[in-house]
Scaffold this active site. Structure first.
Site, PDB file in Angstrom:
ATOM      1  N   SER A   1       0.869  -1.169   0.000  1.00 39.73           N
ATOM      2  CA  SER A   1       0.000   0.000   0.000  1.00 39.73           C
ATOM      3  C   SER A   1       0.906   1.220   0.000  1.00 39.73           C
ATOM      4  CB  SER A   1      -0.864   0.008   1.261  1.00 39.73           C
ATOM      5  OG  SER A   1      -0.032   0.253   2.372  1.00 39.73           O
ATOM      6  N   LYS A   2       0.296   2.360  -0.072  1.00 40.81           N
ATOM      7  CA  LYS A   2       1.097   3.593  -0.089  1.00 40.81           C
ATOM      8  C   LYS A   2       2.024   3.642   1.121  1.00 40.81           C
ATOM      9  CE  LYS A   2      -1.099   6.772  -3.061  1.00 40.81           C
ATOM     10  NZ  LYS A   2      -2.542   6.950  -3.149  1.00 40.81           N
ATOM     11  N   ARG A   3       1.509   3.146   2.248  1.00 41.70           N
ATOM     12  CA  ARG A   3       2.256   3.235   3.491  1.00 41.70           C
ATOM     13  C   ARG A   3       3.595   2.488   3.435  1.00 41.70           C
ATOM     14  NH1 ARG A   3       2.812   0.163   7.221  1.00 41.70           N
ATOM     15  NH2 ARG A   3       1.336  -1.370   6.434  1.00 41.70           N
TER      16      ARG A   3
END
Ligand code: GLU
Length: 489
Positions: free
Chosen positions: A260-262
C-alpha cells in the site's frame, strides 16, 4: 493450462482509474497481456469508470499512457476500438439499465426501498445477534400495497439481485475449487437509487457481452465472484460459457503487509519519473508471483509471452523488493545501446535544466554517457552525474568545499596545475599519466586523497564519472580554470 480447447482466449484488464495505476494493477495487466499473447488470443482493455465521483478523465488518460509506456499493447479498447465497444463503462450505461430491467422482469432482481438508516439498523441488530451481516431480504416479496406506499413516501428504490439459497462453486485456475455459501452472499445491489450501475452488474455484463474467456485479476476481487456468476446466470449464459477465473495473489510490501502507499507502493508514474525503464518494471513484475520453473532473475517480454502459463503463478503472496527492482533496472540500463541510452536520458537532462537540447550539447552527452552507464541504477541520476560538463556558473557543492581547502588538498591542486598546464595532448591517458607520476609516485599520496581533491575541484562533487575521462571531456581550459578556482576557496 495454455489454451482452452475450442475457445478463442480473450483476457481483459479492467481497471477503475481512481488514481494512477500502481504496482499491483500493473502486475495484473502484465499477466493479462502475457496470457493473451501466450495463447495467441485477444487482450482487451476496458475502463471501469462508473464511479464518476472517483474516476477522473485525467486518471483515465494516465492509465492509457501507462499501458502504452509499458508496451502492453491491447487489441480491443480505448483508442484502438473493436467490435465490442464502447470500452469505457460510462458510455455503456444504457446497456446496464436494459439488463437490470430484464432481471427485474425475470424476477431475478427486485426493487428494494430500504433506506440507508433502515439498512444500518438491520446491520446493528445482526451485529448484536452475532449473525453474518448482510441484507435481510426485507423487500424481496413486497405486496403491491407496500410498493405503492413506499413510492408515496417518495423513496427511490435500488435494484437488488436475488441470491438463491445454496452456494456457488467455481474452479479458479490458481486456487482450484472455490466455494461460497450464499448465507454469506446476501442479495446485492445492481443499480443505485439514482439509476447508476454498480461494479458487479457492469463488470459481469461486460465480460459476457465482450466475450471475455479468462478473468485474471487480483485476489481482492475473489469474494465478488459468486455475485458475478449470479449475473451470468440471470443473463442466461450456459455454464460452459462462463469466463474462467484466476485470482492472482496479493503483492505484499517488505514488511509483509499488503502493498500500500504506506509501505512503499507508489504509482507507475513515480517509477517512470525516477528513471526506471519499462522493461525493468515488466521484467521485475513478471517474476513477482510467477516463474517459468527456474530461478532466473531476468526475463524479456518475448520470453514472457512464450513461457507464461497460469499454472506457474504461485498461489502464495509475492513480496515486492525495491532493491531487486533497482538491480534489474541497472542491468537493463547497462544493456542499452548508447543511442538508446541517449534517447532515454535526454528528457531527464532537459527537465533538470542541465541542457537545453542543442546539437552540441547532445553530442557531448553522447560522449559522456558511456562513462556512467555502468554506474547508475536509475535514469534520474544522469543529470547530477553530467551536470559538471554543462554548468555555466560552476561551483563546488557546499558539502565538498571543506574537503579541498585543507593544506594537503591545496598542495595536490597546486601540483596538478603544474603538471597539467604543459600537456600538449589532452586525453584521459595523458591526464592520468601526468597526475599519477606527480601525485602518487612523487608526492607519495594515496589515490583516494590525490584524485579526490582533483575530482571535487573539476566536477564539483565527490561522486562523478571516472575522473580522467571526465577531465578529458571537460577540456583543458575548463579543467585548469576549475582547479585554479579550487585553490582560491
Ligand atoms: N475495475 C475493478 C478494479 O479496478 C477490477 C475489475 C475486475 O478485474 O474484475 O478494482
Amino acid at each position: 493450462m495454455s489454451t482452452t480447447p475450442g475457445k478463442n482466449v480473450k483476457v481483459r484488464f479492467a481497471p477503475s482509474p481512481t488514481g494512477d495505476l500502481h504496482v499491483g494493477n500493473i502486475r495484473t495487466a502484465l499477466f493479462d497481456w502475457a496470457y493473451a499473447r501466450h495463447t495467441g488470443g485477444t487482450f482487451l482493455f476496458r475502463i471501469e469508470d462508473t464511479d464518476t465521483t472517483r474516476v477522473t478523465d485525467e486518471y483515465i488518460q494516465a492509465a492509457i499512457e501507462t499501458l502504452k509506456w509499458l508496451g502492453l499493447n491491447w487489441d480491443e479498447g480505448p483508442e484502438v476500438g473493436g467490435d465490442n465497444g464502447p470500452y469505457l463503462q460510462s458510455q455503456r450505461l444504457g446497456i446496464y439499465a436494459e439488463w437490470a430491467q430484464k432481471f427485474l422482469d425475470q424476477k431475478d432482481a427486485y426493487h428494494c426501498y430500504c433506506s440507508a438508516e433502515e439498512l444500518e439498523a438491520v446491520r446493528e441488530a445482526q451485529r448484536a445477534a452475532n449473525v453474518a451481516p448482510g441484507y435481510n431480504g426485507h423487500c424481496r416479496d413486497l405486496t403491491t400495497e407496500q410498493i405503492t406506499s413506499y413510492k408515496g413516501e417518495g423513496r427511490l428504490p435500488v435494484v437488488r439481485m436475488r441470491m438463491p439459497d445454496g452456494g456457488t462453486t467455481f474452479n479458479d485456475l490458481i486456487r482450484g475449487d472455490v466455494s461460497f455459501d450464499h448465507k454469506f452472499v446476501p442479495d446485492f445491489v445492481l443499480v443505485r437509487g439514482d439509476g447508476s450501475p454498480l461494479y458487479t452488474l457492469a463488470v459481469a455484463v461486460d465480460d459476457v457481452l465482450m466475450k471475455v474467456t479468462h478473468v485474471l485479476r487480483g485476489e481482492d476481487l475473489l469474494s465478488s465472484t459468486p455475485r458475478q456468476i449470479r449475473v451470468y446466470q440471470a443473463m442466461g449464459l450456459a455454464i460452459q460459457d462462463y469466463p474462467v477465473f484466476a485470482h492472482l495473489p496479493f503483492v505484499m510490501g517488505q514488511d509483509n503487509a499488503k502493498l500500500s502507499k504506506r509501505n512503499g507502493e507508489v504509482s507507475i508514474a513515480w517509477y517512470r519519473d525516477k528513471g526506471f525503464l519499462p522493461e525493468a518494471i515488466c521484467n521485475y513484475l513478471a517474476l513477482l508471483g510467477w516463474s517459468p520453473g527456474d530461478d532466473r532473475e531476468n526475463v524479456t517480454m518475448k520470453e514472457l509471452t512464450e513461457l507464461f502459463t497460469v499454472e506457474k503463478v504461485h498461489s502464495s503472496p509475492a513480496r515486492f523488493d525495491m532493491k531487486k527492482l533497482e538491480a534489474i533496472n541497472g542491468d537493463k540500463i547497462r544493456a542499452l545501446t548508447i543511442d538508446e541510452f541517449l534517447d532515454w536520458s535526454l528528457p531527464f537532462l532537459t527537465k533538470a535544466g542541465v541542457i537545453t537540447g542543442t546539437a552540441d550539447e547532445i553530442a557531448l552527452v553522447k560522449l559522456a554517457l558511456p562513462l556512467i552507464q555502468e554506474r547508475i541504477i536509475m535514469l534520474s541520476e544522469v543529470p547530477a552525474m553530467l551536470k559538471f560538463l554543462f554548468v555555466k556558473e560552476f561551483a563546488v557543492e557546499t558539502d565538498s568545499v571543506a574537503k579541498i581547502t585543507d593544506d594537503a588538498s591545496k598542495a595536490v591542486l597546486k601540483r596538478s596545475i603544474q603538471e597539467l598546464e604543459p600537456l600538449t595532448t589532452w586525453t584521459h591517458e595523458s591526464i592520468e599519466v601526468a597526475l599519477r607520476s606527480s601525485l602518487i609516485e612523487d608526492m607519495g599520496l594515496k589515490p583516494r586523497i590525490a584524485f579526490g581533491a582533483v575530482r571535487i575541484a573539476t566536477t564539483g562533487s565527490t561522486i562523478s564519472p571516472p575522473l580522467f575521462e571526465s577531465m578529458e571531456l571537460l577540456g583543458k581550459q575548463a579543467s585548469l580554470a576549475r582547479i585554479r578556482a579550487g585553490l582560491e576557496l
